[in-house]
Design an enzyme around this catalytic site. Structure first.
Site, PDB file in Angstrom:
ATOM      1  N   LYS A  38      -6.435  -1.762  -8.871  1.00 51.34           N
ATOM      2  CA  LYS A  38      -7.530  -1.522  -7.922  1.00 51.34           C
ATOM      3  C   LYS A  38      -8.444  -0.421  -8.459  1.00 51.34           C
ATOM      4  O   LYS A  38      -9.665  -0.553  -8.437  1.00 51.34           O
ATOM      5  CB  LYS A  38      -6.973  -1.117  -6.554  1.00 51.34           C
ATOM      6  CG  LYS A  38      -6.317  -2.274  -5.821  1.00 51.34           C
ATOM      7  CD  LYS A  38      -5.573  -1.802  -4.573  1.00 51.34           C
ATOM      8  CE  LYS A  38      -4.816  -2.956  -3.947  1.00 51.34           C
ATOM      9  NZ  LYS A  38      -3.971  -2.543  -2.811  1.00 51.34           N
ATOM     10  N   GLN A  71      -1.147   1.945   0.137  1.00 51.79           N
ATOM     11  CA  GLN A  71      -0.458   0.800  -0.463  1.00 51.79           C
ATOM     12  C   GLN A  71       0.819   0.489   0.316  1.00 51.79           C
ATOM     13  O   GLN A  71       1.653   1.358   0.541  1.00 51.79           O
ATOM     14  CB  GLN A  71      -0.119   1.126  -1.929  1.00 51.79           C
ATOM     15  CG  GLN A  71       0.507  -0.004  -2.697  1.00 51.79           C
ATOM     16  CD  GLN A  71      -0.465  -1.152  -2.958  1.00 51.79           C
ATOM     17  OE1 GLN A  71      -1.585  -0.938  -3.382  1.00 51.79           O
ATOM     18  NE2 GLN A  71      -0.013  -2.361  -2.679  1.00 51.79           N
ATOM     19  N   ASP A  88      -9.047  -2.187   3.852  1.00 52.86           N
ATOM     20  CA  ASP A  88      -8.091  -3.298   3.920  1.00 52.86           C
ATOM     21  C   ASP A  88      -8.324  -4.128   5.186  1.00 52.86           C
ATOM     22  O   ASP A  88      -7.913  -5.283   5.257  1.00 52.86           O
ATOM     23  CB  ASP A  88      -6.643  -2.772   3.943  1.00 52.86           C
ATOM     24  CG  ASP A  88      -6.025  -2.692   2.558  1.00 52.86           C
ATOM     25  OD1 ASP A  88      -6.495  -3.421   1.657  1.00 52.86           O
ATOM     26  OD2 ASP A  88      -5.053  -1.929   2.383  1.00 52.86           O
TER      27      ASP A  88
END
Ligand code: NDP
Length: 290
Positions: free
Chosen positions: A54, A98, A121
């Site tokens: 990422k 994460q 997200d």
């Protein structure tokens, strides 16, 4: 007849190129690049790889990327403080934690703590609410990527019968809402669904997000259907999707392979979300393409 293969690597490269253009324009106007922060708790090797990918792709698009790696015994209060600091930091447009996180941490508390405008997200209650209400917000990356693949493949969605197999928060549920928003008639299937093969056979658009290698067989698929395989399953024979590709490709109209289908779209849409978040936070509508 063999299905058209939907090339997710090429589609993801196109999204990243669009994002890079948008980042350059944003940076020229604001004197700073959009900023993305990835938080990782503990040293799970898979999380490490995802986080590194990422960060690398964000930098390749011209964004400012920061990684924060915390010890595995980090408490909820410590993590909350870090999230609060990032919420207050004007140079941070997007952040993510994460998953999975260690047991002492609560995923729902984390999702609720991140400011919705920075929750790139899109897993938090604010963005889920916006999605349900049909308001602009950060849409979860994998389902957003699926919609792009369907559009690029020219799949007609209005009035189509869509079946989404899987009802997770990160894929199945938001996927169903996005398809509904595009006027599909949507059915969400899960582990208690009766006659799943028969249901799948009714689908013009079939999205599989189950996590069971090759569960969906060729004879579950209607001739000409668009088949999107979100599954990523590590098997002794390598990476496999949730769809038995070799069978399905003979029946479907178009289909995503695994790997090289949906997978690459997820990070591409994380970057797209970060750019959009930066534009929204700075109320910079002039750069919106629409
Ligand atoms: P979850 O485990 O959270 O959800 C799986 C869903 O599948 C559940 O709703 C479950 O039903 C349903 N399911 C399980 N077994 C069956 C069955 N036998 N018949 C019907 N439905 C079943 O998984 P995720 O949504 O997180 O991920 C799904 C897959 O997608 C995984 O392979 C994952 O690795 C992959 N993935 C890929 C991404 C990408 O970037 N391409 C991103 C995210 C995920 P129930 O709710 O009843 O238990």
């Amino acid at each position: 007849m063999s299905a058209r293969i939907i090339d997710g690597r090429a589609a993801a490269a196109a999204v990243r190129a669009e994002v890079a253009d948008g980042v350059a324009a944003f940076t020229a106007v604001h004197g700073r690049a959009p900023g993305l922060v990835g938080i990782q708790v503990g040293d799970d090797p898979a999380s490490e790889i995802y986080q590194a990918n990422k960060a690398r792709q964000a930098e390749e698009c011209g964004m400012h990327s920061r990684r924060i790696t915390l010890p595995a015994d980090t408490t909820q209060a410590q993590l909350d403080d870090i999230i609060d600091d990032l919420n207050a930091d004007d140079d941070v447009d997007g952040m993510l934690v994460q998953l999975p996180v260690p047991d002492q941490l609560s995923e729902p508390l984390i999702a609720a703590r991140i400011h919705p405008d920075k929750d790139v997200d899109g897993f938090g209650p604010g963005n889920m609410g916006r999605l349900m209400r049909g308001e602009p917000g950060n849409v979860p990356c994998t389902p957003a990527g699926v919609m792009r693949l369907l559009d690029d493949a020219g799949v007609a969605l209005e009035g189509a019968r869509a079946v989404v197999v899987g009802r997770s928060l990160i894929v199945g549920k938001p996927q169903a809402m996005l398809l509904l928003d595009r006027h599909c008639t949507v059915t969400i299937a899960h582990s208690r669904t009766r006659d799943l093969p028969g249901l799948c056979r009714t689908a013009d658009v079939l999205v599989a997000a189950v996590g069971r290698p090759e569960m969906i067989r060729g004879d579950w698929i209607a001739p000409g259907a668009a088949v999107i395989d979100v599954g990523i399953n590590r098997t002794d024979d390598g990476l496999r999707g949730d769809v038995a590709f070799d069978e399905a490709v003979e029946v479907a109209g178009c289909i995503t392979p695994v790997p090289g289908g949906v997978g690459p779209m997820t990070i591409a849409y994380l970057l797209a979300n970060t750019l959009l978040a930066a534009r929204r936070r700075t109320a910079d509508r002039s750069l919106d393409k629409g």
